[in-house]
Motif scaffolding. Structure first.
Motif, PDB file in Angstrom:
ATOM      1  N   MET A 199     -20.142 -49.952  10.800  1.00  0.00           N
ATOM      2  CA  MET A 199     -18.753 -50.386  11.008  1.00  0.00           C
ATOM      3  C   MET A 199     -17.768 -49.626  10.120  1.00  0.00           C
ATOM      4  SD  MET A 199     -17.373 -52.581  13.155  1.00  0.00           S
ATOM      5  CE  MET A 199     -18.307 -54.094  13.398  1.00  0.00           C
ATOM      6  N   ARG A 200     -18.138 -49.387   8.869  1.00  0.00           N
ATOM      7  CA  ARG A 200     -17.218 -48.679   7.983  1.00  0.00           C
ATOM      8  C   ARG A 200     -16.981 -47.256   8.500  1.00  0.00           C
ATOM      9  NH1 ARG A 200     -15.298 -48.820   2.615  1.00  0.00           N
ATOM     10  NH2 ARG A 200     -16.527 -50.636   2.035  1.00  0.00           N
ATOM     11  N   ALA A 201     -18.046 -46.564   8.847  1.00  0.00           N
ATOM     12  CA  ALA A 201     -17.897 -45.187   9.327  1.00  0.00           C
ATOM     13  C   ALA A 201     -17.179 -45.156  10.681  1.00  0.00           C
ATOM     14  CB  ALA A 201     -19.266 -44.523   9.441  1.00  0.00           C
ATOM     15  N   ARG A 202     -17.544 -46.091  11.567  1.00  0.00           N
ATOM     16  CA  ARG A 202     -16.933 -46.108  12.903  1.00  0.00           C
ATOM     17  C   ARG A 202     -15.431 -46.373  12.817  1.00  0.00           C
ATOM     18  NH1 ARG A 202     -18.367 -50.281  16.017  1.00  0.00           N
ATOM     19  NH2 ARG A 202     -17.516 -49.182  17.810  1.00  0.00           N
ATOM     20  N   SER A 203     -15.017 -47.107  11.796  1.00  0.00           N
ATOM     21  CA  SER A 203     -13.596 -47.430  11.668  1.00  0.00           C
ATOM     22  C   SER A 203     -12.912 -46.498  10.670  1.00  0.00           C
ATOM     23  CB  SER A 203     -13.437 -48.887  11.231  1.00  0.00           C
ATOM     24  OG  SER A 203     -13.953 -49.069   9.921  1.00  0.00           O
ATOM     25  N   HIS A 204     -13.575 -45.397  10.356  1.00  0.00           N
ATOM     26  CA  HIS A 204     -13.014 -44.426   9.398  1.00  0.00           C
ATOM     27  C   HIS A 204     -12.628 -45.080   8.086  1.00  0.00           C
ATOM     28  CE1 HIS A 204     -12.497 -40.467  11.594  1.00  0.00           C
ATOM     29  NE2 HIS A 204     -13.319 -41.200  12.273  1.00  0.00           N
ATOM     30  N   GLY A 205     -13.487 -45.963   7.638  1.00  0.00           N
ATOM     31  CA  GLY A 205     -13.295 -46.576   6.325  1.00  0.00           C
ATOM     32  C   GLY A 205     -12.382 -47.790   6.324  1.00  0.00           C
TER      33      GLY A 205
ATOM     34  N   ASN B  63     -17.374 -39.520   3.341  1.00  0.00           N
ATOM     35  CA  ASN B  63     -16.667 -40.463   2.462  1.00  0.00           C
ATOM     36  C   ASN B  63     -16.502 -41.864   3.032  1.00  0.00           C
ATOM     37  OD1 ASN B  63     -16.411 -38.399   0.647  1.00  0.00           O
ATOM     38  ND2 ASN B  63     -14.382 -37.778   1.369  1.00  0.00           N
ATOM     39  N   THR B  64     -16.899 -42.077   4.268  1.00  0.00           N
ATOM     40  CA  THR B  64     -16.667 -43.401   4.865  1.00  0.00           C
ATOM     41  C   THR B  64     -17.966 -44.121   5.228  1.00  0.00           C
ATOM     42  OG1 THR B  64     -16.408 -42.357   7.021  1.00  0.00           O
ATOM     43  CG2 THR B  64     -14.400 -42.806   5.801  1.00  0.00           C
ATOM     44  N   VAL B  65     -19.085 -43.642   4.697  1.00  0.00           N
ATOM     45  CA  VAL B  65     -20.367 -44.295   4.982  1.00  0.00           C
ATOM     46  C   VAL B  65     -20.484 -45.591   4.171  1.00  0.00           C
ATOM     47  CG1 VAL B  65     -22.871 -44.042   4.957  1.00  0.00           C
ATOM     48  CG2 VAL B  65     -21.421 -42.057   5.421  1.00  0.00           C
TER      49      VAL B  65
ATOM     50  N   ILE C 209     -12.019 -52.814  17.234  1.00  0.00           N
ATOM     51  CA  ILE C 209     -12.387 -51.542  17.876  1.00  0.00           C
ATOM     52  C   ILE C 209     -13.400 -51.809  18.991  1.00  0.00           C
ATOM     53  CG2 ILE C 209     -11.850 -50.153  15.849  1.00  0.00           C
ATOM     54  CD1 ILE C 209     -14.775 -50.148  15.076  1.00  0.00           C
TER      55      ILE C 209
ATOM     56  N   LEU D 125     -12.827 -50.757   7.924  1.00  0.00           N
ATOM     57  CA  LEU D 125     -13.478 -52.067   7.955  1.00  0.00           C
ATOM     58  C   LEU D 125     -14.680 -52.097   7.007  1.00  0.00           C
ATOM     59  CD1 LEU D 125     -13.454 -52.693  11.818  1.00  0.00           C
ATOM     60  CD2 LEU D 125     -11.868 -53.626  10.123  1.00  0.00           C
TER      61      LEU D 125
ATOM     62  N   ARG E 132     -13.112 -39.093  16.879  1.00  0.00           N
ATOM     63  CA  ARG E 132     -13.366 -40.247  16.016  1.00  0.00           C
ATOM     64  C   ARG E 132     -14.208 -41.242  16.801  1.00  0.00           C
ATOM     65  NH1 ARG E 132      -8.201 -41.862  12.367  1.00  0.00           N
ATOM     66  NH2 ARG E 132      -9.530 -43.670  12.139  1.00  0.00           N
ATOM     67  N   ASN E 133     -14.741 -42.251  16.091  1.00  0.00           N
ATOM     68  CA  ASN E 133     -15.510 -43.285  16.791  1.00  0.00           C
ATOM     69  C   ASN E 133     -14.675 -44.496  17.160  1.00  0.00           C
ATOM     70  OD1 ASN E 133     -17.990 -42.038  17.039  1.00  0.00           O
ATOM     71  ND2 ASN E 133     -18.587 -42.583  14.965  1.00  0.00           N
ATOM     72  N   SER E 134     -13.443 -44.530  16.667  1.00  0.00           N
ATOM     73  CA  SER E 134     -12.524 -45.594  17.071  1.00  0.00           C
ATOM     74  C   SER E 134     -11.122 -45.103  16.743  1.00  0.00           C
ATOM     75  CB  SER E 134     -12.819 -46.889  16.316  1.00  0.00           C
ATOM     76  OG  SER E 134     -12.546 -46.723  14.939  1.00  0.00           O
TER      77      SER E 134
ATOM     78  N   THR F  13     -14.404 -36.508   5.664  1.00  0.00           N
ATOM     79  CA  THR F  13     -14.244 -37.923   6.041  1.00  0.00           C
ATOM     80  C   THR F  13     -15.590 -38.545   6.415  1.00  0.00           C
ATOM     81  OG1 THR F  13     -12.185 -37.207   7.025  1.00  0.00           O
ATOM     82  CG2 THR F  13     -12.842 -39.472   7.457  1.00  0.00           C
ATOM     83  N   LEU F  14     -16.439 -37.740   7.063  1.00  0.00           N
ATOM     84  CA  LEU F  14     -17.728 -38.271   7.509  1.00  0.00           C
ATOM     85  C   LEU F  14     -18.592 -38.694   6.316  1.00  0.00           C
ATOM     86  CD1 LEU F  14     -18.615 -35.678  10.293  1.00  0.00           C
ATOM     87  CD2 LEU F  14     -17.344 -37.816  10.514  1.00  0.00           C
TER      88      LEU F  14
ATOM     89  N   TRP G 190      -7.978 -47.109  16.378  1.00  0.00           N
ATOM     90  CA  TRP G 190      -6.843 -47.898  15.880  1.00  0.00           C
ATOM     91  C   TRP G 190      -7.284 -48.825  14.756  1.00  0.00           C
ATOM     92  CZ3 TRP G 190      -8.952 -48.293  20.771  1.00  0.00           C
ATOM     93  CH2 TRP G 190      -9.670 -49.455  21.039  1.00  0.00           C
TER      94      TRP G 190
END
Lengths: 351, 327
Positions: free
Chosen positions: B101-107, A325-327, A121, B109, A108-110, A322-323, A112
């Protein structure tokens, strides 16, 4: 200016009336325990990288006092914007080993939820988090609460435009922001004197910030100064900056080779100023650390290290969807189509 | 309903956004007392106070960077970058921070930040004040990039951008700021969602895709083509540059079989290149001619005395139309 120091490298304590510290055995044992756990975690993460379990690790070795001393001096609801080496500070906020390692494992890129820990983060592009912290503090200012914002950065980051813009912006907007610089003397291979010809706290003063210099390997000084400055910021005194002089005892990262650019003698000299050692001397001298405490802590460190290894190796990979869906809040037709085509291609190999 | 310039229509859009949501903040250089160099923020600080309409230090990276921080705190900032050529100091904050930011925080933020940028040439400005840099941002995943071309769209697209949970790069064509048209007080029947293109003129013979400052030129070109050559050109205002409204685009080209893309930005790796490639894939068997592009030359934006030659004008658009029919 001499850095504020309460505890010298040999563990001798001098109280400073400018920086009052209510010294109790509990406080000292707590700070000591947190530093020991952080160092043990850091050692274990290093091992995990060498075992191929992590792609990269950036050690916090040697910077435990600067991090634990500062974060323990602000309130749990004060939002923190770290850079990327603040593992000891992160652990103090309750962030788990798994959450800290997942980014460096490449899953993952972060790791928590910033809202849970009030700890943003990691930011890897240097100083980019400082305007974020400033903006967040502008929000706090508008909300009229008594939170403050704590932002970490380093001597290398201080050369970035965004660091200097932040000094200026924070000063002019008078936001409740505490900028905490860990000057660990090295930005990868570039020494601090190549980065700047004025000391960083003096530069911050030039921007109109209250700024202080502290011995970053003296956890009691860091704690006392941060606590006092944080309260001034909280009570509307305006933003402030603290420069903590510390030392990056390891390389920049596990890909780095510090032997190429710095003398072993320099590291040896800083080893005599080790932040954990000097608090240990104080605890011993005061009789605040009995055999039971010592044994319990050793055991706790080993349990923590084992947990770190186990959690790291069990970190799951998320589904590749997930990749996509979170863009954005909703996937665009393009993202949906790319995802669909890729899934179709993968499925075509299934047989 | 009232007759408003684009500048005023954007101004009333901001006014509505500030009125409807106390978390909305307008920030940038000279947006307060001055009302912005194009007067888009005129009077807002007087109405909403300096805490919500903020005159910032002159530091683009921090304008965007602090907007990110405000958004993390729950605010909805609308930043003004004074001119297109001044956005580059904020590039890191937009591309590496805002977009990711959204992708880096897995959605976890969301950053509902709008960055308004006056864009393009045609106003006789000095260097760095006439650029078309939309593709840098269209190429970046995690951003919505839109460009308005008229007062009604400007007003409603801006309000939609502020309501979006995604970061939006909002381009405003400078040479259209003083163009007047009707703006409705409530969404009109014709009001489209932010991610849709608009068919401005129907036609069966050729699709002319464009956006921003070129829309007016293309509409005039279509009128001339109809009058002089009996060619019925369908003019599509793309409005959304990322994501592209391929449904509308492909439907139009599927009908006409010919397509010209016109924009101020240089054609090389410009939006027309992407649109052309997409159309080739979507509508290959419908095409009677390759997709042709008309754009600025592949030169840095020239001094003002040359901009009439650099910017595609009526003749260059019509020339591309002719070339398409000659194929």
């Amino acid at each position: 200016m001499e850095p504020v120091q309460l505890l010298d490298p040999d563990g001798r304590l001098t109280q400073d009336e400018n920086w009052p510290l209510e010294l109790t055995p509990e406080l000292c044992r707590d700070l000591y325990r947190r530093m020991r756990l952080a160092r043990r975690f850091d050692e274990q993460a290093y091992v995990l990288q060498r075992q191929g379990e992590l792609g990269l690790w950036l050690q916090s070795l040697g910077q435990e006092a600067a991090q634990v001393g500062s974060i323990s001096a602000v309130r749990p609801d004060d939002h923190v914007f770290p850079s990327y080496r603040e593992h000891a500070a992160a652990l103090c906020r309750g962030i788990t080993p798994a959450e800290l390692l997942v980014q460096w494992r490449g899953s993952r890129n972060s790791g928590w939820d910033p809202a849970t820990y009030r700890f943003h983060i990691y930011t890897l592009v240097l100083a980019a988090q400082l305007p974020h912290a400033t903006g967040y503090a502008m929000g706090v200012q508008r909300d009229g609460t008594d939170e403050i914002v704590l932002a970490y950065f380093g001597d290398g980051a201080a050369s970035e435009g965004e660091a200097n813009e932040t000094f200026n912006w924070a000063a002019t907007t008078e936001v409740p922001l505490l900028l905490f610089c860990q000057n660990n003397q090295w930005a990868i291979s570039t020494p601090a004197h190549t980065q700047t010809r004025t000391s960083l706290h003096q530069r911050a003063q030039g921007f109109g910030l209250e700024a202080h210099l502290v011995d970053g390997n003296d956890i009691l000084a860091v704690h006392a100064v941060t606590a006092a400055v944080a309260e001034r910021v909280r009570s509307g005194g305006g933003p402030a900056m603290i420069e903590a002089q510390t030392y990056r005892m390891a390389g920049h990262s596990t890909s780095d080779d510090p032997d190429r650019y710095r003398d072993a003698s320099e590291l040896d000299s800083w080893k005599t100023r080790d932040p954990i050692h000097r608090l240990e001397r104080l605890l011993e001298e005061r009789g605040w650390m009995n055999d039971g405490f010592r044994a319990d802590l050793e055991a706790e460190c080993e349990v923590f290290a084992n947990r770190t290894s186990q959690e790291c190796k069990q970190l799951p990979l998320q589904d590749v969807s997930t990749l996509f869906n979170t863009v954005l809040a909703e996937p665009t037709p393009l993202l949906t189509e790319e995802h669909r085509r890729y899934a179709e291609l993968v499925a075509s190999f299934a047989e | 309903m009232s007759q408003l310039t684009l500048s005023k229509a954007l101004n009333t859009g901001l006014q509505q956004a500030l009125t409807n949501d106390p978390k909305v903040i307008v920030m940038g250089q000279d947006v307060g007392g001055l009302g912005g160099v194009f007067r888009v923020t005129d009077g807002l600080q007087k109405d909403f106070g300096p805490q919500r309409v903020i005159d910032t230090p002159l530091a683009e990276a921090s304008i965007v960077g602090t907007a990110i921080g405000l958004a993390l705190r729950g605010y909805r900032p609308i930043c003004e970058i004074q001119f297109d050529g001044f956005v580059y100091p904020a590039f890191n904050q937009i591309v590496s921070q805002l977009a990711k930011m959204r992708a880096r925080s897995h959605g976890q933020l969301a950053l509902p930040v709008v960055i308004r940028i006056p864009v393009g040439g045609g106003i006789g400005a000095v260097e760095h004040h006439s650029e078309s840099n939309e593709v840098y941002f269209a190429h970046t995943a995690g951003l919505r990039v839109v460009c308005c071309s008229n007062p009604q769209d400007g007003h409603w697209m801006l309000r939609q951008a502020v309501a979006s949970e995604d970061p939006v790069i909002f381009y405003e064509p400078k040479r259209r700021y003083w163009a007047k048209d009707e703006v409705t007080d409530t969404p009109a029947e014709s009001t489209l969602p932010l991610d849709r293109a608009r068919i401005l003129r129907s036609g069966d013979d050729l699709t002319l895709l464009t956006y921003g400052g070129m829309v007016d030129t293309c509409q005039r070109a279509a009128a001339v083509a109809a009058e002089e050559d009996r060619r019925e050109i369908e003019v599509v205002d793309l409005r959304t540059l990322s994501p592209l409204d391929m449904e509308t685009i492909a439907a139009s080209v599927g009908k006409t079989g010919r397509c010209v893309v016109a924009h101020e930005a240089p054609t090389f790796a410009g939006l027309g290149a992407e649109v052309g490639a997409e159309i080739t894939e979507y509508s290959f068997y419908d095409l009677q001619a390759p997709v042709l592009r008309v754009g600025g030359f592949n030169i840095p934006y020239p001094p003002a005395k040359y901009e009439d030659q650099h910017l595609p004008d009526l003749d260059r658009v019509l020339d591309a139309v002719d070339r398409s029919f000659a194929w």
